[in-house]
Each structure stands twice: as structure tokens, then as C-alpha cells.
Design an enzyme around this catalytic site. Structure first.
Site: not given
Length: 209
Positions: A128, A170-171, A174
Site C-alpha cells: 500500500c 483494497h481501494e 480505504h
């Protein structure tokens, strides 16, 4: 979630994000300005971001800056809070397992809950930009479906498998205040933070004063 929003999500069209990738990414990036990357410990990374309600020029400029920032940091995906902006937006420039390039932006993304038969986990090394120089193995579903809106406010959907599915998950994480290291065991998380402390980022970051 209101019924109206549910109906809009159901009517979302799958976008084609594999055409004219080089030209589209370059256009975003050349209009934008690269910003430094926030790192673990910065409060904006550890809380759910605010929904985007205005689909205007300001949003367009944010997306341009995100593409410029992603390229400067040599990433494959970037969430708005990774450049300090408390808004639910992420962008990506990511290959899938077949080497096909995907480029796009998603506003107010929501991951579909997968039925058990679609939850085939794939363990792979993950890193990341907000945890620079650190990597760890993490199991995620090898398929992801994200629904949200484009920069003009139109409902969209994106699906991915393998590495691209990992990027989409993953995004989206966030923007809900979760980093990949938050999905690790305490020992693995401690090791990732040790890697970060011992490494030197190759891009500009925002210090946590």
C-alpha cells in the site's frame, strides 16, 4: 440505504475501462498536480470518508490530481484520503491477471456482498502506498464487484478477478477507514509496520507530526 439508491445501483451499467487506457490516463495526469501521500497514522486514513454529493469541476480536479499522484508514486490504485481528501473516490490504473490494463475512477463505491459460492479466497502479497516499503500476504476473494458512480454522477459497476479484484477491494477498503494491514494478524501487522519504519519511501509522503 434508501430504496431509490438501491434502484439506481441495480440499474448501474458495467463500464468499459480497458479502451484508450494510455490516452485517458495521460489526460487525467497532465491536467492534475501530484500531491504527497498520507501514511498510516494520519487520521484521515482511519475513518470512513464522506460521500460525494456534488459532481462538479472540483471533483474533476480531484480525480486529475489523484491520477497525477498515483503516477508519481508508481501505484496501481489510489483513494482520495491517501492524498488527504475526505471524500469517497478512488482511481485505478491496474492490470488484471491476463495483463489487460484497466483505468477508471469510482465515486461512492460499494462492494457487493458475494454469495458463498463466489467467495474463493486467493492469498497474495499486498502492499500500500500509505504503508510504504511494507508487504504482507493477505487472502481476499478472487472476484469483486463494485458499484458506484462516475465523475458525472451516473451509476456504474465494475467487476474484476485476481489482481484487479484485489485492487478494487483494497481501494474501497480505504474509503471506509480500513488499510490492508488492519486485516492482518497482530504479529503480521507489527511486522509490516517494522518494514515501513526500516524503509525509505520512493515518493513524497505527509509526515505524521
Amino acid at each position: 440505504m434508501a430504496q431509490q439508491e438501491t434502484d439506481q445501483q441495480l440499474s448501474a451499467e458495467f463500464i468499459v475501462d480497458t479502451e484508450d487506457c494510455e490516452e485517458r490516463e495521460a489526460a487525467y495526469r497532465e491536467r492534475g498536480t501530484a500531491r504527497p501521500i498520507t501514511v498510516v497514522g494520519n487520521p484521515v486514513l482511519h475513518k470512513e470518508c464522506r460521500d460525494v454529493t456534488e459532481f462538479d469541476d472540483e471533483l474533476g480536479r480531484l480525480i486529475d490530481d489523484m491520477f497525477a499522484s498515483q503516477r508519481a508514486a508508481e501505484g496501481v490504485g489510489l483513494a482520495a484520503n491517501q492524498i488527504g481528501v475526505d471524500r469517497k473516490v478512488f482511481i485505478y490504473d491496474c492490470p488484471d491477471d491476463d495483463g489487460v490494463r484497466h483505468v477508471g475512477a469510482v465515486v461512492n463505491p460499494v462492494l457487493d456482498e458475494l454469495p458463498p459460492e463466489r467467495r474463493a479466497l486467493e492469498e497474495a502479497n499486498e502492499g500500500c502506498l500509505s504503508v510504504p516499503t511494507a508487504y504482507a500476504n493477505l487472502a481476499r476473494p478472487d472476484y469483486a464487484l463494485v458499484r458506484g458512480r462516475d465523475a458525472a454522477g451516473n451509476p456504474i459497476a465494475i467487476e474484476g478477478t485476481g489482481y484487479f479484484a484485489r485492487c478494487l477491494q483494497h481501494e474501497t477498503d480505504h474509503l471506509y477507514g480500513r488499510l490492508y494491514i488492519d486485516r492482518l494478524s497482530k504479529r503480521e501487522r507489527k511486522d509490516a509496520l517494522r518494514q515501513m519504519d526500516e524503509g525509505t519511501p520512493r515518493y513524497e509522503v505527509v509526515p505524521n507530526d
